[in-house]
Design a protein around this motif. Structure first.
Motif, short mmCIF file in Angstrom:
data_model
loop_
_atom_site.label_atom_id
_atom_site.label_comp_id
_atom_site.label_asym_id
_atom_site.label_seq_id
_atom_site.Cartn_x
_atom_site.Cartn_y
_atom_site.Cartn_z
N GLU A 47 -3.12 -2.05 9.38
CA GLU A 47 -2.11 -3.27 8.76
C GLU A 47 -2.91 -4.53 8.83
O GLU A 47 -2.85 -5.07 8.08
N PRO A 48 -2.98 -5.03 10.01
CA PRO A 48 -3.64 -6.35 10.34
C PRO A 48 -5.05 -6.60 9.31
O PRO A 48 -5.34 -7.69 9.26
N LEU A 49 -5.40 -5.83 8.94
CA LEU A 49 -6.97 -5.78 8.13
C LEU A 49 -6.71 -5.71 6.65
O LEU A 49 -7.49 -6.08 5.86
N ILE A 50 -5.46 -5.26 6.41
CA ILE A 50 -5.23 -5.41 4.76
C ILE A 50 -5.15 -6.75 4.31
O ILE A 50 -4.52 -7.73 4.86
N GLY A 51 -5.85 -6.83 3.22
CA GLY A 51 -6.05 -8.10 2.58
C GLY A 51 -7.52 -8.40 2.37
O GLY A 51 -8.60 -7.51 2.48
N LYS A 52 -7.94 -9.78 2.20
CA LYS A 52 -9.35 -10.06 1.82
C LYS A 52 -9.89 -11.04 3.09
O LYS A 52 -9.10 -12.08 3.39
N LYS A 71 -23.52 -13.31 4.12
CA LYS A 71 -22.17 -13.58 3.84
C LYS A 71 -21.73 -12.28 3.11
O LYS A 71 -22.61 -11.79 2.20
N MET A 72 -20.59 -11.95 3.28
CA MET A 72 -19.82 -10.76 2.35
C MET A 72 -18.39 -11.08 2.26
O MET A 72 -17.60 -11.78 3.21
N THR A 73 -17.83 -10.18 1.81
CA THR A 73 -16.21 -10.15 1.68
C THR A 73 -16.06 -8.75 2.08
O THR A 73 -16.52 -8.03 1.64
N TRP A 74 -14.99 -8.55 2.79
CA TRP A 74 -14.36 -7.33 3.21
C TRP A 74 -12.76 -7.48 2.71
O TRP A 74 -11.98 -8.06 3.34
N GLN A 75 -12.57 -6.33 1.79
CA GLN A 75 -11.12 -6.27 1.36
C GLN A 75 -10.56 -4.88 1.53
O GLN A 75 -11.32 -3.81 1.50
N PHE A 76 -9.24 -4.66 2.42
CA PHE A 76 -8.77 -3.53 2.53
C PHE A 76 -7.40 -3.66 1.87
O PHE A 76 -6.73 -4.50 1.56
N LYS A 77 -7.25 -2.10 1.12
CA LYS A 77 -5.87 -2.26 0.72
C LYS A 77 -5.35 -0.71 0.65
O LYS A 77 -5.94 0.40 0.93
N TYR A 78 -3.91 -0.56 0.50
CA TYR A 78 -3.32 0.70 0.49
C TYR A 78 -3.77 1.40 -0.87
O TYR A 78 -3.59 0.71 -2.04
N ILE A 79 -3.72 2.41 -1.07
CA ILE A 79 -4.27 3.39 -2.31
C ILE A 79 -3.53 4.58 -1.95
O ILE A 79 -2.69 5.13 -1.00
N MET A 80 -3.29 5.62 -2.81
CA MET A 80 -2.53 6.91 -3.15
C MET A 80 -1.19 6.73 -2.77
O MET A 80 -0.64 7.39 -1.86
N ASN A 81 -0.46 5.49 -3.38
CA ASN A 81 0.75 5.18 -3.15
C ASN A 81 1.29 4.84 -1.81
O ASN A 81 2.16 5.23 -1.52
N TYR A 158 -12.38 -4.71 16.76
CA TYR A 158 -11.80 -5.26 17.74
C TYR A 158 -11.51 -6.68 17.53
O TYR A 158 -11.72 -7.16 16.43
N ALA A 159 -10.85 -7.27 18.50
CA ALA A 159 -10.25 -8.79 18.46
C ALA A 159 -9.89 -8.94 16.93
O ALA A 159 -9.84 -9.92 16.19
N ILE A 160 -8.68 -7.94 16.75
CA ILE A 160 -7.82 -7.95 15.56
C ILE A 160 -6.58 -8.65 15.83
O ILE A 160 -6.01 -8.69 16.80
N ASN A 161 -6.51 -9.74 14.96
CA ASN A 161 -5.36 -10.45 14.95
C ASN A 161 -4.98 -11.22 13.33
O ASN A 161 -5.56 -10.88 12.57
#
Length: 190
Positions: A47-52, A71-81, A158-161
């Motif tokens: 959940e803390p990684l959800i977003g861009k 440089k890169m972007t990393w995006q996490f999202k919920y799928i499969m409802n 790690y170091a997730i916030n």
């Protein structure tokens, strides 16, 4: 006119039904989807990684020195409802990748299937692992070292916030007494 109104009614009704049926999918209001309350509770691990995020990716050169950061972007999202998570990286060098992340309630492990734009493979490589008490998410995949030693390729978030996270890919021997980092990423939420 009645037929026209009936068709419009059916169209509107089916859209409302689909919106209510799949209300955890990404939408205008929730561009990264939502966690489905029927999903395994461990889906909240990511959940803390959800977003861009804006990230810096560094990997090893053939001579084992660290290459210039990309440089890169990393995006996490919920799928499969809202029952799984997908991530996607878009890198400045044109090499993109992503994963599908599912939690198995029977094994109590995450299974992560990786794909990339570099090559299409018939079977996606998969890592498995768990979230640790310290908050790190650690995933493993069997992999031999270049010298033939048996071990794993270990991935660690790690170091997730709420401001971002870090990630490292390392080759480790079976008892993890030898650790050789090959790729590291540092991300800041956008």
């Amino acid at each position: 006119m009645r037929t026209f109104l009936f068709v419009i009614f059916i169209f509107i009704s089916s859209n409302i039904y689909c919106q209510n049926l799949y209300n955890f999918e990404p939408s205008e209001q929730f561009p990264f989807g939502k966690l489905n309350p029927k999903a395994p509770k461990q889906l909240a691990d990511f959940e803390p990684l959800i977003g861009k995020c804006e990230c810096s990716s560094e990997s090893r050169n053939p001579d084992q020195t660290w290459a210039k950061p990309i440089k890169m972007t990393w995006q996490f999202k919920y799928i499969m409802n809202g029952m799984a998570i997908q991530d996607e990286t878009l890198k400045e060098d044109g090499r993109h990748s992503g994963s599908i992340r599912q939690f198995n309630k029977d094994s109590l492990k995450w299974y992560v299937h990786y794909y990339s734009s570099g090559s299409a493979v018939p079977i996606l490589p998969a890592w498995e692992g768990t979230k640790k008490e310290n908050g790190n998410i650690i995933l493993y995949r069997k992999q031999k070292a270049p010298n033939g030693m048996h071990g794993f390729y270990r991935l660690t978030f790690y170091a997730i916030n709420d401001k971002g996270y870090k990630w490292i890919g390392e080759w480790v021997n079976k008892d993890e007494t030898i650790v050789f980092p090959t790729w590291k990423i540092s991300c800041v939420k956008m």
